[in-house]
Design a protein around this motif. Structure first.
Motif, mmCIF file in Angstrom:
data_model
loop_
_atom_site.group_PDB
_atom_site.id
_atom_site.type_symbol
_atom_site.label_atom_id
_atom_site.label_comp_id
_atom_site.label_asym_id
_atom_site.label_seq_id
_atom_site.Cartn_x
_atom_site.Cartn_y
_atom_site.Cartn_z
ATOM 1 N N HIS A 106 0.835 -1.206 0.000
ATOM 2 C CA HIS A 106 0.000 0.000 0.000
ATOM 3 C C HIS A 106 0.869 1.255 0.000
ATOM 4 C CE1 HIS A 106 -3.653 2.343 0.587
ATOM 5 N NE2 HIS A 106 -2.953 3.084 1.430
ATOM 6 N N GLU A 109 1.890 1.872 -3.365
ATOM 7 C CA GLU A 109 0.761 2.258 -4.219
ATOM 8 C C GLU A 109 0.384 3.732 -4.084
ATOM 9 O OE1 GLU A 109 -2.864 -0.106 -4.442
ATOM 10 O OE2 GLU A 109 -1.755 -1.718 -3.493
ATOM 11 N N ILE A 113 -2.093 6.119 -6.354
ATOM 12 C CA ILE A 113 -3.439 6.534 -5.942
ATOM 13 C C ILE A 113 -3.648 7.993 -6.305
ATOM 14 C CG2 ILE A 113 -4.863 7.079 -3.928
ATOM 15 C CD1 ILE A 113 -3.838 4.522 -2.645
ATOM 16 N N ALA A 119 -7.126 0.344 -9.532
ATOM 17 C CA ALA A 119 -6.663 -0.537 -8.461
ATOM 18 C C ALA A 119 -5.803 -1.695 -8.977
ATOM 19 C CB ALA A 119 -7.863 -1.075 -7.689
ATOM 20 N N ARG A 123 -1.779 -2.183 -8.243
ATOM 21 C CA ARG A 123 -1.243 -3.312 -7.494
ATOM 22 C C ARG A 123 -0.113 -3.981 -8.277
ATOM 23 N NH1 ARG A 123 -6.093 -4.856 -4.804
ATOM 24 N NH2 ARG A 123 -5.604 -2.785 -4.039
ATOM 25 N N GLU B 28 -10.630 6.128 -3.158
ATOM 26 C CA GLU B 28 -9.450 5.769 -2.368
ATOM 27 C C GLU B 28 -9.349 6.606 -1.105
ATOM 28 O OE1 GLU B 28 -7.521 3.304 -2.676
ATOM 29 O OE2 GLU B 28 -8.377 2.596 -4.555
#
Lengths: 235, 427
Positions: A106, A109, A113, A119, A123, B28
């Motif tokens: 995360h 990531e 984002i 998504a 990933r 998000e």
């Protein structure tokens, strides 16, 4: 001109600390071309970190001009600066600056984002970068469960995940032991070998030795600017 | 130098609105905000407590007000929507109010006889008196009236009969009892009382009938009343008074009330010798008007109580703001990291707004549940009517969301304005 990534002219930064004005950077002219590996050297208080933060668009200069790939940064709005930090620059900090409660995956990531990447693609790209720094088996771990070297490698993966034109590393080995430091520097040298432009701030000569070019700052101005090979040849 | 690398353009061309958040990013950020709340559940619950209590208080108070209102509205139906009440007006004599009524049975007779059959009329005079039967005693409202009264208010007989016009004229000592009276006099079943003699203020009366249960009708409790002929009441029981307190006049349908109003005014003015233009010494009121007045009062109280409850919602909002400021300070470094990685001020602002909003809406939902429970407890324990109106639920939820937005703005703005480098250096 297209090869020039960084160009600064009389870049200056003054801080007001109480009644005193600290002149951290006092007019730095520097040109960095694509593919270079530059170490900014200097004792503490030399203004090297301040200079680096301005290059990374984290801090704004008091005076002088700065072009990043031909665009004058001082003309950018705050939102545009955020986009530049997101897409064009990758940061590696001395203290890693990972989100402690998020997994390695995360953390890597995060820039994607804010870049609005979907998504699945996010990933995949994050996992790929983690594998590249040798942490393919640690993706689900959180920073407190990792060693300093592993954390810094997560930070490197995060810095690279958006394919930035410029990788900035501020004392990346400052919190690491010498063996781990070497590992990280090898990763950076390898990246540079693949063409990644890197600017590194350090006060350690052996760390700076990994860079191809060394710029020494003292009292906010450039004292020396030379190629590492030349030193080695001289020695 | 290798020119093929770093082919990604360094400076992204400025979009039309680079600060706009894409749908993906919104999702998000919402997830990030929720994760922050999950990371500290206890604190989130304690923080929302203020909102929970505030929303619950608003819902309960409005439910009480609404309950009272609906109760009154159902009573108006029972009281009859086609009945006008004529009451004596205030009489002044040299600035001093004369308490005496100036209406008599003759007025009622004039209304009945001169309205061309439009009006069904019943006078009323009443007093609380001692009732006794064998060794039982009670204190009840004794109403003197005409037989028309029973019809007007839809009274039904449980047993026996109503008194009749002949008994009114004959000033006979006959009584019709409200539903609760036999029990109060220790005689059940009610039928056993019919034909028996009870004492009203020591005067013997023959029980001719007992009414069906009626329930409360606004401020009167017909089940606790005893009905006797008005003439008997005035001349035998109340002691020679000939003044009555009310005249009820019913029309066949509610639509004729306006017409009836004019007729009553005309006849009463004639009877009382009041010239047109002069102030009348009587009032004509619709039972709906009386209840409207009551409802107005009720509404004022509901608003007042809901307002007080709303203050606690405000206090809850300040609690949210407080904890959000703490959260921003605690997470200064995180904000710095996010900014360094490309979060726009808007994205940071949105993250903290969502967090505040979610806390408040969570509190609102819990508060609605608590409000329902509190209203239920009030109905069970205190026997108060409560009606939880869907509007009140929506309003309370909406208000708590508004509180979240309002009190979330400042902390979120502070977070968004943080200088990235200061935030990163924050210890």
């Amino acid at each position: 001109m297209n090869d020039v990534i960084i160009r600064t002219e009389e870049l200056t930064k003054h801080y007001v600390l109480g009644a005193e004005t600290v002149r951290a950077v006092r007019g730095v002219d520097l040109v960095v071309e694509r593919g270079e590996f530059v170490a900014i050297m200097g004792p503490s208080g030399s203004g090297k970190s301040t200079f680096m933060n301005m290059i990374g668009c984290l801090d704004t200069p008091t005076a002088g001009r700065y072009w990043l790939n031909g665009q004058q940064v001082s003309e950018l709005s705050e939102d545009e600066l955020a986009r530049v930090r997101n897409r064009a620059i990758g940061f590696v900090f001395q203290t890693f600056n990972l989100l402690p409660r998020a997994t390695a995956l995360h953390n890597v990531e995060l820039p994607l984002i804010y870049a609005g990447v979907g998504a699945r693609e996010r990933r995949e790209r994050a996992a790929q970068k983690l594998e590249m720094v040798g942490l393919g088996d640690r993706m689900g771990h959180k920073p407190p469960e990792m060693s300093g070297g592993q954390r810094q490698r997560v930070a490197v993966a995060r810095a690279l995940v958006n394919e930035p034109a410029l990788l900035l590393a501020d004392e990346p080995t400052g919190n690491l032991d010498s063996v781990t430091s070497e590992e990280i520097m090898h990763v950076l040298a390898q990246l540079n070998g693949e063409g990644q432009t890197i600017m590194l701030v350090t006060h350690e000569h052996d760390i700076a030795g990994y860079a191809k070019r060394q710029v020494h700052l003292r009292d906010g101005i450039i004292e020396q600017d030379f190629l590492t090979e030349a030193v080695e040849t001289r020695a | 130098m290798d020119r093929s690398v770093g082919a990604v353009p360094v400076v992204v061309p400025a979009a039309a609105d680079p600060g706009r958040l894409g749908a993906m990013l919104v999702y998000e950020i919402v997830m990030v905000a929720l994760a922050a709340i999950r990371a500290n559940v206890l604190r989130a619950v304690l923080t929302t407590l203020g909102i929970v209590i505030g929303v619950a208080a608003v819902i309960t108070m409005v439910a009480l007000g609404e309950g009272a209102q609906q109760r009154v509205e159902s009573q108006i139906q029972r009281m009859g929507t086609n009945v006008l009440t004529v009451r004596p007006g205030q009489q002044f004599w040299g600035g001093v109010s004369r308490g005496d009524s100036n209406m008599s049975v003759e007025d009622a007779e004039a209304l009945r006889d001169d309205s061309n059959g439009l009006l069904t009329v019943a006078p009323e005079t009443s007093s609380r008196l001692q009732i006794s039967y064998l060794r039982w005693n009670a204190n009840n409202q004794v109403v003197g009236t005409w037989p028309e009264y029973f019809d007007m208010y839809n009274h039904a007989l449980q047993v026996g009969r109503f008194f009749n016009q002949g008994e009114v004229q004959g000033r006979r000592r006959v009584a019709v009892l409200g539903y609760n009276i036999p029990t109060q006099l220790g005689e059940t079943p009610a039928g056993a009382l019919v034909g028996q003699t009870i004492q009203i203020r020591g005067i013997p009366f023959e029980v001719v009938g007992v009414l069906e249960e009626k329930g409360d009708a606004a401020w009167v409790r017909p089940d606790d009343q005893i009905f006797i002929p008005v003439s008997t009441a005035l001349f035998r029981v109340f002691g020679g008074r000939d003044r009555i307190s009310n005249i009820y006049a019913a029309t066949p349908t509610p639509e004729q009330l306006d017409l009836a109003y004019g007729e009553i005014d005309r006849i009463m003015r004639r009877e009382h010798r009041i010239r047109p233009g002069e102030d009348a010494d009587f009032n004509i009121r619709n039972s709906a008007d009386l209840l409207a007045t009551f409802n107005e009062t009720n509404q004022t109280f509901t608003l007042l109580l809901a307002g007080i409850a709303g203050v606690s919602l405000l206090v809850g909002g300040i609690g949210i703001m407080n904890i959000m400021l703490v959260s921003v300070t605690e997470r200064t470094r995180e904000i710095g990291v996010r900014k360094a990685l490309g979060a726009t001020p808007r994205a940071i602002m949105f993250q903290f707004m969502v967090e505040a909003l979610f806390l408040c809406v969570l509190g609102g939902v819990l508060g609605v549940g608590a409000g329902f429970a509190a209203a239920d407890v009030m109905t069970r324990v205190a026997a108060w009517d409560t009606v939880v109106a869907p509007e009140a639920v929506l309003a309370a939820l909406g208000f708590s969301a508004a509180v979240g937005l309002f009190f979330g703005i400042w902390p979120a703005h502070r977070a968004a304005r943080l200088d990235p480098i200061d935030a990163l250096r924050y210890e």
